[in-house]
Design a protein around this motif. Sequence first.
Motif, PDB file in Angstrom:
ATOM      1  N   VAL A 172      38.857  34.390  37.337  1.00  0.00           N
ATOM      2  CA  VAL A 172      38.265  33.467  38.303  1.00  0.00           C
ATOM      3  C   VAL A 172      38.861  33.754  39.684  1.00  0.00           C
ATOM      4  N   LEU A 173      38.001  34.164  40.609  1.00  0.00           N
ATOM      5  CA  LEU A 173      38.473  34.539  41.942  1.00  0.00           C
ATOM      6  C   LEU A 173      38.960  33.336  42.741  1.00  0.00           C
ATOM      7  N   MET A 174      38.429  32.156  42.432  1.00  0.00           N
ATOM      8  CA  MET A 174      38.724  30.951  43.226  1.00  0.00           C
ATOM      9  C   MET A 174      38.271  31.158  44.665  1.00  0.00           C
ATOM     10  N   GLY A 175      37.109  31.760  44.800  1.00  0.00           N
ATOM     11  CA  GLY A 175      36.575  31.964  46.137  1.00  0.00           C
ATOM     12  C   GLY A 175      35.717  33.212  46.181  1.00  0.00           C
ATOM     13  N   ARG A 176      35.465  33.699  47.372  1.00  0.00           N
ATOM     14  CA  ARG A 176      34.651  34.881  47.579  1.00  0.00           C
ATOM     15  C   ARG A 176      35.070  35.492  48.907  1.00  0.00           C
ATOM     16  N   ILE A 177      34.776  36.775  49.062  1.00  0.00           N
ATOM     17  CA  ILE A 177      35.059  37.380  50.362  1.00  0.00           C
ATOM     18  C   ILE A 177      34.125  36.762  51.390  1.00  0.00           C
ATOM     19  N   SER A 178      34.686  36.254  52.465  1.00  0.00           N
ATOM     20  CA  SER A 178      33.877  35.585  53.472  1.00  0.00           C
ATOM     21  C   SER A 178      34.583  35.710  54.808  1.00  0.00           C
ATOM     22  N   GLN A 203      48.027  32.520  34.488  1.00  0.00           N
ATOM     23  CA  GLN A 203      48.533  33.810  34.986  1.00  0.00           C
ATOM     24  C   GLN A 203      47.625  34.985  34.640  1.00  0.00           C
ATOM     25  N   ARG A 204      46.741  34.791  33.651  1.00  0.00           N
ATOM     26  CA  ARG A 204      45.866  35.895  33.299  1.00  0.00           C
ATOM     27  C   ARG A 204      44.502  35.784  33.981  1.00  0.00           C
ATOM     28  N   CYS A 205      43.854  34.605  33.860  1.00  0.00           N
ATOM     29  CA  CYS A 205      42.481  34.503  34.375  1.00  0.00           C
ATOM     30  C   CYS A 205      42.398  33.754  35.700  1.00  0.00           C
ATOM     31  N   ASN A 206      43.518  33.153  36.141  1.00  0.00           N
ATOM     32  CA  ASN A 206      43.579  32.512  37.451  1.00  0.00           C
ATOM     33  C   ASN A 206      42.838  31.184  37.542  1.00  0.00           C
TER      34      ASN A 206
END
Lengths: 199, 199
Positions: free
Chosen positions: A105-111, A57-60
């Motif tokens: 951790v975003l678990m991805g990127r803007i794309s 819940q904090r860093c994803n």
Amino acid sequence: MNPSALDSLIEALRCLPGVGPKSAQRMAYHLLQRDRSGAQRLGDAVQHALQAIRHCQRCNTFSEAEVCERCLSPRRDPSVLCVVETPVDMNMMEQTLSYQGLYYVLMGRISPLDGVGPRELGLDRLMARALDGVVKEVILATNYTNEGEATAHYITAMLKPKGVGVTRIARGVPVGGELEYVDSGTLAQALRERKSCSG
Amino acid sequence: MNPSALDSLIEALRCLPGVGPKSAQRMAYHLLQRDRSGAQRLGDAVQHALQAIRHCQRCNTFSEAEVCERCLSPRRDPSVLCVVETPVDMNMMEQTLSYQGLYYVLMGRISPLDGVGPRELGLDRLMARALDGVVKEVILATNYTNEGEATAHYITAMLKPKGVGVTRIARGVPVGGELEYVDSGTLAQALRERKSCSG
């Protein structure tokens, strides 16, 4: 003419990244013919992981607990938050042994091409996390790809007005890198961001 | 620092052929982050396949029934038995639409380096199958690799004395093949096995 349970298995294996019809078929035959105990372990591990693993819940990042061990550690500096794209990137940062802060951790990127915008990436949760009053500096460690850069720009624009310090990891010639083999974009950047030599 | 359920999943994925630690990690992250329903299907399909799939008692291929549909078909000619290494090879033979006999799938090949000898390959079962009194010709369609050739030689030596006809699929220039691009071994074989032209 394959038995249907076999066809289902082949089809299911194709959900793995980089696995096409031929590889899936080879994998299914291998599991059934050569490694039934491995197949059993795989089936169990998938089921167990799906049940046990959620996001901290904090860093994803992936975690079995509500808040992961790293976020709970009293040894980490909660005033610095490093933003990375994936858990792998977080592991890479940890392996440097030179970072003591926390992560997001975003678990991805803007794309945009893949339909992933700020909303899909859940940047509002990063916002809430970074503005908890304890974080003083957000270090952007997204990749130096187009998408990673776009993501970094977006987060900067989002956080800067809120008075949080935002920094970006340096770009330059890799350690052990020879100028002859470094691409010119990297070299140009390294030149532009040159530092005065001490001593 | 990975949760243990995640580590177990990564480890379990490595039982798939051609999947090393890096790919396994990528696959696990993908399943958990991007495709949980696919992961669920995969887990179910593995479990179901392990329960449902066994080997056809006659042709040894994967089957959900004791004897597979093809072996039970009254349309196939039971006097010809084609021996192949894998179910994929059997599918390739079927795709030629020019074979109407039955099959025996070895599920491997003789390969001393991998510890697979005639006994491990279960050639005694092929023996029993080929000597059922109905089979008149055994067509060896193992690969033209060293292992496939060795397997073919072994089966020939085993069946010939029993009075069963044993043949080997032809070797030569592929259809559409240009001599310029065919390897010299194949060309030499094609020359040696030349046929008189009709008409």
